[in-house]
Design a protein around this motif. Structure first.
Motif, PDB file in Angstrom:
ATOM      1  N   UNK A  37       0.829  -1.211   0.000  1.00 34.54           N
ATOM      2  CA  UNK A  37       0.000   0.000   0.000  1.00 34.54           C
ATOM      3  C   UNK A  37       0.860   1.255   0.000  1.00 34.54           C
ATOM      4  N   UNK A  38       2.078   1.192  -0.498  1.00 37.39           N
ATOM      5  CA  UNK A  38       2.940   2.371  -0.559  1.00 37.39           C
ATOM      6  C   UNK A  38       2.347   3.357  -1.562  1.00 37.39           C
ATOM      7  N   UNK A  39       2.514   4.654  -1.301  1.00 36.01           N
ATOM      8  CA  UNK A  39       1.877   5.640  -2.173  1.00 36.01           C
ATOM      9  C   UNK A  39       2.658   6.939  -2.190  1.00 36.01           C
ATOM     10  N   UNK A  40       2.339   7.765  -3.180  1.00 39.61           N
ATOM     11  CA  UNK A  40       2.893   9.106  -3.312  1.00 39.61           C
ATOM     12  C   UNK A  40       1.800  10.105  -2.961  1.00 39.61           C
ATOM     13  N   UNK A  41       2.153  11.106  -2.131  1.00 38.12           N
ATOM     14  CA  UNK A  41       1.202  12.120  -1.695  1.00 38.12           C
ATOM     15  C   UNK A  41       1.720  13.491  -2.102  1.00 38.12           C
ATOM     16  N   UNK A  42       0.910  14.237  -2.878  1.00 40.17           N
ATOM     17  CA  UNK A  42       1.270  15.605  -3.261  1.00 40.17           C
ATOM     18  C   UNK A  42       0.669  16.550  -2.226  1.00 40.17           C
ATOM     19  N   UNK A  43       1.542  17.300  -1.533  1.00 44.75           N
ATOM     20  CA  UNK A  43       1.088  18.235  -0.510  1.00 44.75           C
ATOM     21  C   UNK A  43       0.829  19.606  -1.139  1.00 44.75           C
TER      22      UNK A  43
END
Length: 115
Positions: free
Chosen positions: A55-61
């Motif tokens: 469930x690894x993911x990239x998050x754009x803040x």
């Protein structure tokens, strides 16, 4: 008259026990918040994509940076929930711990709770 005094005494004891319980709960809550304040951090943004096999993911803040989170077995999030956030472009709150990087590399971000 004797019953009246006993009633007053019982009421005073109940009141003292109640006050003591409220104090203990308040002190415990404050101490718990102080101990965990440095352990977890918070990020808010939109999940861009899933990475890796779990469930690894990239998050754009909000400032445009993209953070890579590892969401292992201790992570409180379902794969379906993460996918729904990607599809709906929903704002996502991530509570995480920053782990030291390997061999001088960048820090790893370990997601603890994703919502």
């Amino acid at each position: 008259m004797n019953w009246l005094n006993r009633g007053k005494a019982a009421l005073c004891i109940l009141l003292l026990v109640g006050i003591a319980a409220v104090l203990v709960l308040g002190i415990t809550q404050v101490a718990s918040a102080q101990m965990t304040a440095g352990a977890t951090q918070h990020a808010q943004g939109k999940i861009v994509s899933l990475t890796g096999s779990e469930k690894d993911f990239l998050l754009r803040v909000s400032d445009g940076h993209v953070l890579h989170f590892r969401c292992g077995t201790g992570c409180k999030a379902s794969l379906a929930h993460i996918r729904r956030h990607i599809t709906e472009k929903a704002t996502t709150d991530v509570y995480y711990q920053a782990l030291p990087g390997h061999q001088g590399g960048t820090q790893q971000l370990l997601a603890l709770y994703v919502d």
